[in-house]
Design a protein around this motif. Structure first.
Motif, PDB file in Angstrom:
ATOM      1  N   ALA A  44      67.650 116.093  -6.566  1.00 27.86           N
ATOM      2  CA  ALA A  44      68.574 117.007  -7.246  1.00 27.86           C
ATOM      3  C   ALA A  44      68.354 118.445  -6.794  1.00 27.86           C
ATOM      4  N   GLU A  45      67.104 118.816  -6.567  1.00 23.46           N
ATOM      5  CA  GLU A  45      66.818 120.176  -6.111  1.00 23.46           C
ATOM      6  C   GLU A  45      67.405 120.417  -4.723  1.00 23.46           C
ATOM      7  N   TYR A  48      71.468 120.349  -5.451  1.00 20.18           N
ATOM      8  CA  TYR A  48      72.066 121.331  -6.360  1.00 20.18           C
ATOM      9  C   TYR A  48      71.316 122.665  -6.426  1.00 20.18           C
ATOM     10  N   PRO A  52      70.274 125.472 -11.070  1.00 19.70           N
ATOM     11  CA  PRO A  52      71.685 125.134 -11.299  1.00 19.70           C
ATOM     12  C   PRO A  52      72.208 125.772 -12.587  1.00 19.70           C
ATOM     13  N   ASP A  53      73.521 126.031 -12.631  1.00 19.50           N
ATOM     14  CA  ASP A  53      74.116 126.566 -13.852  1.00 19.50           C
ATOM     15  C   ASP A  53      74.188 125.470 -14.914  1.00 19.50           C
ATOM     16  N   SER A  54      74.600 125.822 -16.113  1.00 18.71           N
ATOM     17  CA  SER A  54      74.569 124.881 -17.245  1.00 18.71           C
ATOM     18  C   SER A  54      75.477 123.679 -17.011  1.00 18.71           C
ATOM     19  N   SER A  55      76.629 123.894 -16.368  1.00 17.71           N
ATOM     20  CA  SER A  55      77.552 122.791 -16.099  1.00 17.71           C
ATOM     21  C   SER A  55      76.941 121.800 -15.104  1.00 17.71           C
ATOM     22  N   THR A  56      76.337 122.348 -14.054  1.00 16.68           N
ATOM     23  CA  THR A  56      75.691 121.493 -13.061  1.00 16.68           C
ATOM     24  C   THR A  56      74.483 120.788 -13.658  1.00 16.68           C
ATOM     25  N   LYS A  57      73.740 121.494 -14.508  1.00 14.69           N
ATOM     26  CA  LYS A  57      72.571 120.886 -15.167  1.00 14.69           C
ATOM     27  C   LYS A  57      73.002 119.688 -16.022  1.00 14.69           C
ATOM     28  N   LYS A  58      74.140 119.803 -16.694  1.00 17.13           N
ATOM     29  CA  LYS A  58      74.660 118.698 -17.497  1.00 17.13           C
ATOM     30  C   LYS A  58      74.995 117.507 -16.612  1.00 17.13           C
ATOM     31  N   LYS A  59      75.583 117.782 -15.442  1.00 15.19           N
ATOM     32  CA  LYS A  59      75.912 116.715 -14.496  1.00 15.19           C
ATOM     33  C   LYS A  59      74.644 116.038 -13.993  1.00 15.19           C
ATOM     34  N   ILE A  60      73.628 116.843 -13.682  1.00 14.71           N
ATOM     35  CA  ILE A  60      72.364 116.295 -13.190  1.00 14.71           C
ATOM     36  C   ILE A  60      71.719 115.403 -14.249  1.00 14.71           C
TER      37      ILE A  60
END
Length: 469
Positions: A44-45, A48, A52-60
């Motif tokens: 993931a690192e 992404y 990562p921003d909060s939206s990307t963090k949610k996806k991860i």
């Protein structure tokens, strides 16, 4: 008396042996989870970035919860495999007393509990399950969403009779196989169960639940995936195989860690009957498509675009076989393919030509030649109980091996009910369930087993008439 004492002693030894091996399995699953999560975090690192921003963090986080494992350092993710069925499979013949010579009463799932592992919680308040109280028990936190898919799977196993119509015209009945059964509902995603302090993978949850009969309508696409936007337009093609040098390697049919885990669960716990869908990936891929959407493949750093000099791999099952993904290839479980509805002879099977392979249903065999799927039944254009994420009682129609698998699961529950009547409340075990499924199958496709139908089309009635199995 001595014989009884020796028998009891043997049972205690077997139970202790299984418990010891399950503790070993728990430790093994925990090590797998730690290693997989560590590898995923590194992946993931790379993909992404470190912040990562909060939206990307949610996806991860969502991807991490559905992580199935790794193929050559490339992660794979679990996904859902999206009453004529009863007549086709003859399961309705068990629902009414007097249809089976030598058996007493009707069999509708009384005192049979199924365990469903799926994408979310079953909506227990759906009218499909209101014929008796407490039919559905959700084992996940109440904050988890209800799942349309999970609720549908539950209704194929045991939804009550519901005559459905559209515009005043009857479209069918959504009755399930075992309308008086009960069901426990778990998610296949890695979650923290109520009362726990650490997360549990689906394998941990199976050990926790210790289910006699469980349904698993999810899996992994190890070949081509097609991605769509909200309007149904193709946005990309993604190949889930691997590349070494200039050569692409197909991972479809590959027995991997997940398959080993399912096999070991059943090996250590012979009473665990695990039924799983084969997948909906037949002929998926870019070849023959008019779409100009980009094509990618995976590597350990994420998605990479195919170059102009790359030879694009063939579509899944391009030769008519070999597109079942990791996790649906275990030896000790029952894997189910999908067929079209039999419409002739009042929806009853009469000949092998009645059975038509559903165009999407993933075909075997395993790469070592092992038969997969094991069995097939109707999964196309069928009716089911649906819901919203917050809960609603609606009905829908759909297709998929997700919907053929629970029909087989439901039938095995009825066989268990019969077995309990015949043998002083004893449970049917995994080996017996598979033998009955295979040896009672109606011929489909080529004579003998084949990659589309496995050993044939399920026939609930054929073995039920034998009073001593």
């Amino acid at each position: 008396m001595k014989k009884n004492l020796i028998f009891i002693g043997m049972l205690l030894c077997i139970t202790a042996y299984a418990q010891k091996n399950n503790e070993t399995l728990k430790r093994e699953f925990e090590q797998q989870k730690i290693q997989n999560e560590k590898k995923f975090d590194a992946y993931a690192e790379k993909v992404y970035g470190k912040n990562p921003d909060s939206s990307t963090k949610k996806k991860i986080d969502s991807l991490k919860s559905r992580l199935g494992g790794f193929n050559f350092d490339i992660p794979y993710f679990l996904e859902e495999h999206d009453t004529r069925q009863l007549s086709n499979s003859n399961s309705d013949q068990l629902n009414t007393a007097g249809n089976i010579s030598g058996l007493t009463g009707a069999f509708n799932g009384e005192n049979i509990k199924y365990t469903i592992f799926d994408g979310g919680r079953i909506y227990a308040a759906h009218t499909a399950f209101d014929n008796a109280p407490n039919r559905i028990t959700n084992k996940e936190e109440s904050t988890q969403d209800y799942s349309d898919h999970s609720t549908g799977v539950g209704s194929f196993i045991g939804g009550k009779s519901a005559n459905l119509s559209s515009g005043g015209v009857s479209v069918g009945n959504a009755k399930g196989v075992a309308v008086n059964s009960t069901m426990d509902s778990y998610m296949f995603a890695t979650t923290t169960l109520p009362g726990d302090t650490s997360t549990s993978t689906v394998f941990d949850k199976i050990l926790t639940a210790s289910p006699n009969i469980s349904n698993h309508s999810y899996g992994v696409n190890s070949g081509w995936t097609i991605n769509y936007d909200t309007s149904g337009n193709i946005t990309s093609f993604l190949y889930n195989g691997s590349k070494s040098g200039s050569t692409f390697y197909d991972l479809q049919g590959t027995y991997n860690t997940s398959d080993y885990n399912y096999d070991m669960l059943v090996y250590n716990n012979p009473s665990f009957i695990i039924v799983k869908s084969s997948g909906n990936y037949f002929d998926m891929g870019p070849n023959g498509s008019t779409s100009t959407a980009p094509k990618y493949y995976r590597n350990s750093s994420g998605q990479v675009a195919f170059s102009s000099t790359d030879t694009i791999p063939q579509n899944n099952c391009s030769q008519g076989y070999d597109c079942i993904g990791t996790g649906s290839l275990a030896k000790n479980i029952i894997v189910v393919g999908a067929t079209d509805i039999i419409t002739t002879n009042n929806f009853r099977y009469t000949t092998s030509s009645d059975v038509v392979h559903s165009e999407y249903s993933s075909a075997g065999p395993r790469d070592d030649g092992g038969i997969k799927p094991d069995i097939s039944t109707v999964g196309t254009d069928v009716l089911y109980a649906a819901t919203s994420a917050t809960g609603s009682s609606v009905w829908a129609g759909g297709s998929g091996t997700s919907f053929s698998a629970p029909v087989v699961t439901g039938i095995i529950g009825l066989w268990t009910q019969i077995y309990k009547q015949l043998f002083n409340n004893a449970l049917l075990n995994a080996a017996s369930a598979k033998v009955l499924t295979v040896h009672s199958a109606a011929e489909a496709g080529n004579i003998g087993p084949d990659p589309w139908f496995g050993w044939g089309f399920i026939d609930a009635k054929k073995r039920s008439g034998i009073t001593r199995w």
